[in-house]
Design a protein around this motif. Structure first.
Motif, PDB file in Angstrom:
ATOM      1  N   LEU A 210      17.197  -1.822   5.275  1.00  0.00           N
ATOM      2  CA  LEU A 210      16.086  -1.099   4.670  1.00  0.00           C
ATOM      3  C   LEU A 210      14.775  -1.614   5.253  1.00  0.00           C
ATOM      4  N   ASP A 211      13.938  -0.704   5.737  1.00  0.00           N
ATOM      5  CA  ASP A 211      12.616  -1.031   6.237  1.00  0.00           C
ATOM      6  C   ASP A 211      11.586  -0.239   5.435  1.00  0.00           C
ATOM      7  N   VAL A 212      10.392  -0.790   5.285  1.00  0.00           N
ATOM      8  CA  VAL A 212       9.333  -0.168   4.493  1.00  0.00           C
ATOM      9  C   VAL A 212       8.072  -0.099   5.343  1.00  0.00           C
ATOM     10  N   THR A 213       7.408   1.056   5.341  1.00  0.00           N
ATOM     11  CA  THR A 213       6.205   1.197   6.146  1.00  0.00           C
ATOM     12  C   THR A 213       5.087   1.892   5.387  1.00  0.00           C
ATOM     13  N   HIS A 214       3.867   1.559   5.786  1.00  0.00           N
ATOM     14  CA  HIS A 214       2.672   2.252   5.311  1.00  0.00           C
ATOM     15  C   HIS A 214       1.761   2.435   6.513  1.00  0.00           C
ATOM     16  N   VAL A 215       1.126   3.604   6.595  1.00  0.00           N
ATOM     17  CA  VAL A 215       0.208   3.876   7.700  1.00  0.00           C
ATOM     18  C   VAL A 215      -1.209   3.740   7.191  1.00  0.00           C
ATOM     19  N   PHE A 216      -1.917   2.744   7.702  1.00  0.00           N
ATOM     20  CA  PHE A 216      -3.304   2.509   7.304  1.00  0.00           C
ATOM     21  C   PHE A 216      -4.190   3.512   8.032  1.00  0.00           C
TER      22      PHE A 216
ATOM     23  N   ARG B 217      20.655   2.840   8.516  1.00  0.00           N
ATOM     24  CA  ARG B 217      19.348   2.199   8.463  1.00  0.00           C
ATOM     25  C   ARG B 217      18.343   3.172   7.871  1.00  0.00           C
ATOM     26  N   VAL B 218      17.643   2.719   6.837  1.00  0.00           N
ATOM     27  CA  VAL B 218      16.752   3.574   6.065  1.00  0.00           C
ATOM     28  C   VAL B 218      15.317   3.085   6.218  1.00  0.00           C
ATOM     29  N   LEU B 219      14.408   4.017   6.488  1.00  0.00           N
ATOM     30  CA  LEU B 219      12.975   3.712   6.539  1.00  0.00           C
ATOM     31  C   LEU B 219      12.292   4.378   5.359  1.00  0.00           C
ATOM     32  N   VAL B 220      11.712   3.574   4.461  1.00  0.00           N
ATOM     33  CA  VAL B 220      10.987   4.099   3.305  1.00  0.00           C
ATOM     34  C   VAL B 220       9.503   4.097   3.640  1.00  0.00           C
ATOM     35  N   ALA B 221       8.878   5.265   3.637  1.00  0.00           N
ATOM     36  CA  ALA B 221       7.442   5.387   3.901  1.00  0.00           C
ATOM     37  C   ALA B 221       6.710   5.547   2.577  1.00  0.00           C
ATOM     38  N   THR B 222       5.720   4.703   2.334  1.00  0.00           N
ATOM     39  CA  THR B 222       4.994   4.751   1.071  1.00  0.00           C
ATOM     40  C   THR B 222       3.503   4.832   1.320  1.00  0.00           C
ATOM     41  N   ASP B 223       2.813   5.579   0.464  1.00  0.00           N
ATOM     42  CA  ASP B 223       1.356   5.620   0.516  1.00  0.00           C
ATOM     43  C   ASP B 223       0.749   4.976  -0.734  1.00  0.00           C
ATOM     44  N   PHE B 224       1.602   4.332  -1.547  1.00  0.00           N
ATOM     45  CA  PHE B 224       1.221   3.621  -2.770  1.00  0.00           C
ATOM     46  C   PHE B 224       0.798   4.549  -3.905  1.00  0.00           C
ATOM     47  N   SER B 225       0.867   5.879  -3.727  1.00  0.00           N
ATOM     48  CA  SER B 225       0.488   6.782  -4.813  1.00  0.00           C
ATOM     49  C   SER B 225       1.598   6.874  -5.851  1.00  0.00           C
ATOM     50  N   ALA B 226       2.811   6.534  -5.463  1.00  0.00           N
ATOM     51  CA  ALA B 226       3.958   6.595  -6.365  1.00  0.00           C
ATOM     52  C   ALA B 226       4.760   5.313  -6.232  1.00  0.00           C
ATOM     53  N   ASP B 227       5.549   5.030  -7.235  1.00  0.00           N
ATOM     54  CA  ASP B 227       6.430   3.879  -7.171  1.00  0.00           C
ATOM     55  C   ASP B 227       7.503   4.153  -6.119  1.00  0.00           C
ATOM     56  N   PRO B 228       7.533   3.371  -5.038  1.00  0.00           N
ATOM     57  CA  PRO B 228       8.498   3.651  -3.969  1.00  0.00           C
ATOM     58  C   PRO B 228       9.940   3.370  -4.357  1.00  0.00           C
TER      59      PRO B 228
ATOM     60  N   VAL C  96       5.618  -4.605  -1.900  1.00  0.00           N
ATOM     61  CA  VAL C  96       6.576  -3.507  -2.035  1.00  0.00           C
ATOM     62  C   VAL C  96       7.879  -3.838  -1.309  1.00  0.00           C
ATOM     63  N   ALA C  97       7.750  -4.358  -0.093  1.00  0.00           N
ATOM     64  CA  ALA C  97       8.941  -4.700   0.696  1.00  0.00           C
ATOM     65  C   ALA C  97       9.770  -5.777   0.005  1.00  0.00           C
ATOM     66  N   GLU C  98       9.089  -6.735  -0.615  1.00  0.00           N
ATOM     67  CA  GLU C  98       9.816  -7.789  -1.325  1.00  0.00           C
ATOM     68  C   GLU C  98      10.569  -7.215  -2.516  1.00  0.00           C
ATOM     69  N   ARG C  99       9.945  -6.289  -3.224  1.00  0.00           N
ATOM     70  CA  ARG C  99      10.605  -5.642  -4.367  1.00  0.00           C
ATOM     71  C   ARG C  99      11.847  -4.883  -3.931  1.00  0.00           C
ATOM     72  N   LEU C 100      11.745  -4.224  -2.771  1.00  0.00           N
ATOM     73  CA  LEU C 100      12.848  -3.380  -2.304  1.00  0.00           C
ATOM     74  C   LEU C 100      13.863  -4.137  -1.466  1.00  0.00           C
ATOM     75  N   GLY C 101      13.523  -5.367  -1.085  1.00  0.00           N
ATOM     76  CA  GLY C 101      14.427  -6.127  -0.233  1.00  0.00           C
ATOM     77  C   GLY C 101      14.450  -5.622   1.194  1.00  0.00           C
ATOM     78  N   GLY C 102      13.301  -5.138   1.669  1.00  0.00           N
ATOM     79  CA  GLY C 102      13.229  -4.591   3.019  1.00  0.00           C
ATOM     80  C   GLY C 102      12.232  -5.324   3.887  1.00  0.00           C
ATOM     81  N   THR C 103      12.137  -4.902   5.137  1.00  0.00           N
ATOM     82  CA  THR C 103      11.209  -5.484   6.101  1.00  0.00           C
ATOM     83  C   THR C 103       9.963  -4.615   6.187  1.00  0.00           C
ATOM     84  N   PRO C 104       8.745  -5.194   6.032  1.00  0.00           N
ATOM     85  CA  PRO C 104       7.519  -4.394   6.039  1.00  0.00           C
ATOM     86  C   PRO C 104       7.015  -4.124   7.456  1.00  0.00           C
ATOM     87  N   TYR C 105       6.468  -2.930   7.646  1.00  0.00           N
ATOM     88  CA  TYR C 105       5.830  -2.551   8.910  1.00  0.00           C
ATOM     89  C   TYR C 105       4.521  -1.832   8.588  1.00  0.00           C
TER      90      TYR C 105
END
Length: 301
Positions: free
Chosen positions: A109-115, A81-92, A144-153
């Motif tokens: 695959l899960d995708v997260t961003h911290v507001f 299980r992979v968690l991808v953390a993105t801050d939108f500064s780069a293409d995740p 981003v999550a849709e592009r990567l096929g992951g679940t957004p958090y």
């Protein structure tokens, strides 16, 4: 011998200088697709323990770096299980592609961003504006999550702690973080949040930097790096100075080049000065560095 037993072709490489200097030179020469660093810490209670050299590699490497968690002698297994953390500064996609290449075929695959809102944001902006900003960030994360096929958090709070807490909650065994160029303002910039995640988590961590060399500089940049590596009689202090300039230039993305015009001008000026100093004893290297300095000058102007 252990690698050969696993049918992995291994070559020993050595280089003089400090460990990080040796690593930088070897990375520059080999340009690897992935750098792997080992760390101990086998349980949730025993977090990753990284030496100063390993941390320096994560912070200075241009290539993606995988920090592998595991006990000595433990049999490695594909990540589940992979968690991808993105801050939108780069293409995740870069971090996600590197991570999924290391994971099992059925890995989640899960995708997260911290507001993160500025201090006293509710007072300064009003709750309505802050809610709108959070909603917009949520929409970007969904895309981003849709592009990567992951679940957004979408999380709110302290970035490294929230990322690690989510990884623990989801039982992720790999956290992938990405940043672009040398942008130190990013909360995923190597040495900031990525470094904090490394210290807090018991999962393996993949740090992927999205480096984009400008088309007009790429050729002269590689020629300069090759010329430096082949100048066997170059004084050590001059070699280190030239090498650091080259590496810093490689870390600048297209976006950073536009935002940091003054930095590029300084690089060009320092390269030109270095070329002038080397011209009497190392005319070939001076010529290559001068070509790179002129390419940077054209890019800036």
């Amino acid at each position: 011998q252990e690698l050969h037993a696993q049918e992995i072709r291994a070559i020993n490489r050595t280089h003089g200088g400090t460990p990080i200097e040796a690593f930088e030179w070897i990375e520059e020469e080999l340009r690897p697709d992935l750098v792997i660093v080992g760390a101990t810490g086998a349980t949730r209670l025993r977090r990753l323990r990284l030496g100063s050299t390993a941390l320096a590699i994560v912070r200075h490497a241009v290539s993606p770096v995988l920090v592998v968690r595991g006990a000595i002698g433990e049999t490695p297994a594909p990540y589940r299980r992979v968690l991808v953390a993105t801050d939108f500064s780069a293409d995740p996609v870069l971090a996600a592609r590197c991570a999924t290449g290391l994971a099992s075929g059925d890995a989640r695959l899960d995708v997260t961003h911290v507001f993160q809102s500025p201090p006293n944001a509710v007072v300064a902006l009003g709750a309505g504006v802050l809610d709108q900003q959070r909603a917009e960030v949520g929409r970007r994360l969904d895309e981003v999550a849709e592009r990567l096929g992951g679940t957004p958090y979408l999380l709110v709070g302290n970035a490294p702690r929230k990322v690690v807490e989510l990884a623990d909650e989801l039982d992720c065994d790999l956290i992938a973080v990405g940043t672009r160029g040398a942008d130190a303002t990013s909360w995923l910039a190597p040495g900031s949040v990525a470094g904090a995640i490394l210290e807090l988590t018991s999962a393996s961590v993949l740090a992927a930097r999205d480096v984009q060399e400008h088309e007009d500089v790429r050729g002269p940049l590689r020629a300069a790096a090759d010329a430096i590596s082949k100048s066997a009689d170059l004084p050590a202090e001059v070699r280190a100075e030239a090498h650091e300039l080259i590496r810093n230039l490689r870390r600048l993305s297209d976006e950073s080049q536009e935002l940091r015009r003054g930095m590029l001008e300084d690089f060009g000026r320092e390269l030109d000065e270095l070329a002038n100093r080397l011209r009497p004893d190392h005319p070939g290297l001076a010529r290559v560095l001068g070509t790179l300095a002129r390419a940077i000058s054209k890019l800036v102007h």
